[in-house]
Design a protein around this motif. Sequence first.
Motif, PDB file in Angstrom:
ATOM      1  N   ARG A 161       0.828  -1.212   0.000  1.00  0.00           N
ATOM      2  CA  ARG A 161       0.000   0.000   0.000  1.00  0.00           C
ATOM      3  C   ARG A 161       0.860   1.259   0.000  1.00  0.00           C
ATOM      4  O   ARG A 161       0.522   2.256  -0.647  1.00  0.00           O
ATOM      5  CB  ARG A 161      -0.935  -0.007   1.206  1.00  0.00           C
ATOM      6  CG  ARG A 161      -2.033  -1.045   1.130  1.00  0.00           C
ATOM      7  CD  ARG A 161      -2.994  -0.915   2.294  1.00  0.00           C
ATOM      8  NE  ARG A 161      -4.028  -1.923   2.245  1.00  0.00           N
ATOM      9  CZ  ARG A 161      -5.138  -1.846   1.512  1.00  0.00           C
ATOM     10  NH1 ARG A 161      -5.333  -0.778   0.755  1.00  0.00           N
ATOM     11  NH2 ARG A 161      -6.032  -2.810   1.527  1.00  0.00           N
ATOM     12  N   VAL A 188       2.229   1.738  -3.533  1.00  0.00           N
ATOM     13  CA  VAL A 188       1.185   2.238  -4.442  1.00  0.00           C
ATOM     14  C   VAL A 188       0.935   3.718  -4.197  1.00  0.00           C
ATOM     15  O   VAL A 188       0.771   4.496  -5.148  1.00  0.00           O
ATOM     16  CB  VAL A 188      -0.108   1.415  -4.265  1.00  0.00           C
ATOM     17  CG1 VAL A 188      -1.282   2.099  -4.963  1.00  0.00           C
ATOM     18  CG2 VAL A 188       0.080   0.005  -4.822  1.00  0.00           C
ATOM     19  N   SER A 191       1.378   6.665  -7.088  1.00  0.00           N
ATOM     20  CA  SER A 191       0.270   7.526  -7.513  1.00  0.00           C
ATOM     21  C   SER A 191       0.356   8.938  -6.940  1.00  0.00           C
ATOM     22  O   SER A 191      -0.511   9.763  -7.190  1.00  0.00           O
ATOM     23  CB  SER A 191      -1.057   6.888  -7.098  1.00  0.00           C
ATOM     24  OG  SER A 191      -1.111   6.702  -5.700  1.00  0.00           O
ATOM     25  N   ARG A 193       4.023   5.198 -15.171  1.00  0.00           N
ATOM     26  CA  ARG A 193       2.568   5.364 -15.180  1.00  0.00           C
ATOM     27  C   ARG A 193       2.038   5.611 -16.590  1.00  0.00           C
ATOM     28  O   ARG A 193       0.884   5.361 -16.885  1.00  0.00           O
ATOM     29  CB  ARG A 193       2.174   6.536 -14.277  1.00  0.00           C
ATOM     30  CG  ARG A 193       2.551   6.334 -12.831  1.00  0.00           C
ATOM     31  CD  ARG A 193       2.262   7.568 -12.014  1.00  0.00           C
ATOM     32  NE  ARG A 193       0.836   7.839 -11.940  1.00  0.00           N
ATOM     33  CZ  ARG A 193       0.323   8.970 -11.478  1.00  0.00           C
ATOM     34  NH1 ARG A 193       1.124   9.918 -11.045  1.00  0.00           N
ATOM     35  NH2 ARG A 193      -0.967   9.147 -11.433  1.00  0.00           N
ATOM     36  N   ARG A 251      -3.775  -3.911 -10.610  1.00  0.00           N
ATOM     37  CA  ARG A 251      -3.681  -2.733 -11.472  1.00  0.00           C
ATOM     38  C   ARG A 251      -2.995  -1.574 -10.742  1.00  0.00           C
ATOM     39  O   ARG A 251      -2.200  -0.836 -11.328  1.00  0.00           O
ATOM     40  CB  ARG A 251      -5.074  -2.317 -11.933  1.00  0.00           C
ATOM     41  CG  ARG A 251      -5.058  -1.250 -13.016  1.00  0.00           C
ATOM     42  CD  ARG A 251      -6.479  -0.836 -13.390  1.00  0.00           C
ATOM     43  NE  ARG A 251      -6.433   0.194 -14.411  1.00  0.00           N
ATOM     44  CZ  ARG A 251      -6.700  -0.012 -15.690  1.00  0.00           C
ATOM     45  NH1 ARG A 251      -6.989  -1.234 -16.108  1.00  0.00           N
ATOM     46  NH2 ARG A 251      -6.649   0.982 -16.546  1.00  0.00           N
ATOM     47  N   ALA A 252      -3.296  -1.418  -9.450  1.00  0.00           N
ATOM     48  CA  ALA A 252      -2.668  -0.339  -8.673  1.00  0.00           C
ATOM     49  C   ALA A 252      -1.174  -0.567  -8.529  1.00  0.00           C
ATOM     50  O   ALA A 252      -0.379   0.385  -8.509  1.00  0.00           O
ATOM     51  CB  ALA A 252      -3.321  -0.235  -7.304  1.00  0.00           C
TER      52      ALA A 252
END
Length: 347
Positions: free
Chosen positions: A11, A14, A18, A86, A134-135
């Motif tokens: 987490r 990720v 992002s 990305r 996907r993340a």
Amino acid sequence: MSGRELWADGRLRVAWASRDWPTLIRRYRALAGISQQRFGELVGMDQGYVSRLERGRARVTSEDVVARFVEGLKVPTELGGVQKMRAVTWDPPAELRDRVAHARTTGRMDVRTADWIGRVLVEHRRAEDEVGGRALWPVVLSQLDTVTEMIPHSSGSVADRLMLLAAEHAHWLSWVAWQDQRLGSALAWIDLAHGWAVDGGHADMASWAQRVRAHYSLQQGDPVRALRTAEAARYVGSRPLSPAAEAVAVHQAAMAAAALSERDRARRLAEEARELALRAPEAADRPGWLYWLDPLRAQLQVADTAYACRAWSDAACGFRSALPLLQGYARDHAYYRARLEDAERRI
């Protein structure tokens, strides 16, 4: 727990990929057990600004601030290029293949980075149910970018080891692409995984890549090709496969045989697969990507083959006895629960 150790968390990685600063700050503080004040000291910010960032009431627009996060939070090297990842397509970038083509040159390389990336890939596999493939996609692709950059500077057993790590990443990316219905990309990645495994002399991974291809063929409604590919996955070179790697190839052949209505053959193969899996009951006895193939999963695979053979009573019995032990794996539990309910309706 050290700053780098915290970055094994899926987490957190990720959130970095992002640039989700509120989640990043909350997750880092929770993992490290530190206050906003202490977080601010790490990154050179006052507590009030950290609070506004964490609540989403301030934004990070300066690369200088990002650089403070990199330095203060000890962001691992392989995440340095995650932002550029990305924007790439789902297909394998050509430069990855070009780098691997230059393997086996002479040189020295510190393998600690490879060890670290291998470790966090294990964490990603286990976190996928919660975080989502996907993340994690740009994170894993950035890790692979780092691995392939190291290959031209390695040789001998180190190069072989890096080829396996690259193949493991390519397999993971293939699986996520497949789940996202990007079939061509999934096949491109699994072909890379297979080629890199063969080049590095890793029979288990080469077999696994072929087994995954067989699964794709079966899901696409081509059991003949699936059976052919699964059978070939048992014989991928001069080295014998580990029991766990052979077990999953045999189970895939059983599922393809069931789809071809060769039920006796399917049941025989399913039992053979179970016996092979039981020869590697501990995680240390299995390749890293088969961490899940414990005796419970071996039992569920036998039940799954019975289900594919339309032996509803046998399937229901197998699922029913195993499901209570499958807690903590929400996606798998839901899959087998649905199969159990369907089998019970058909009895």
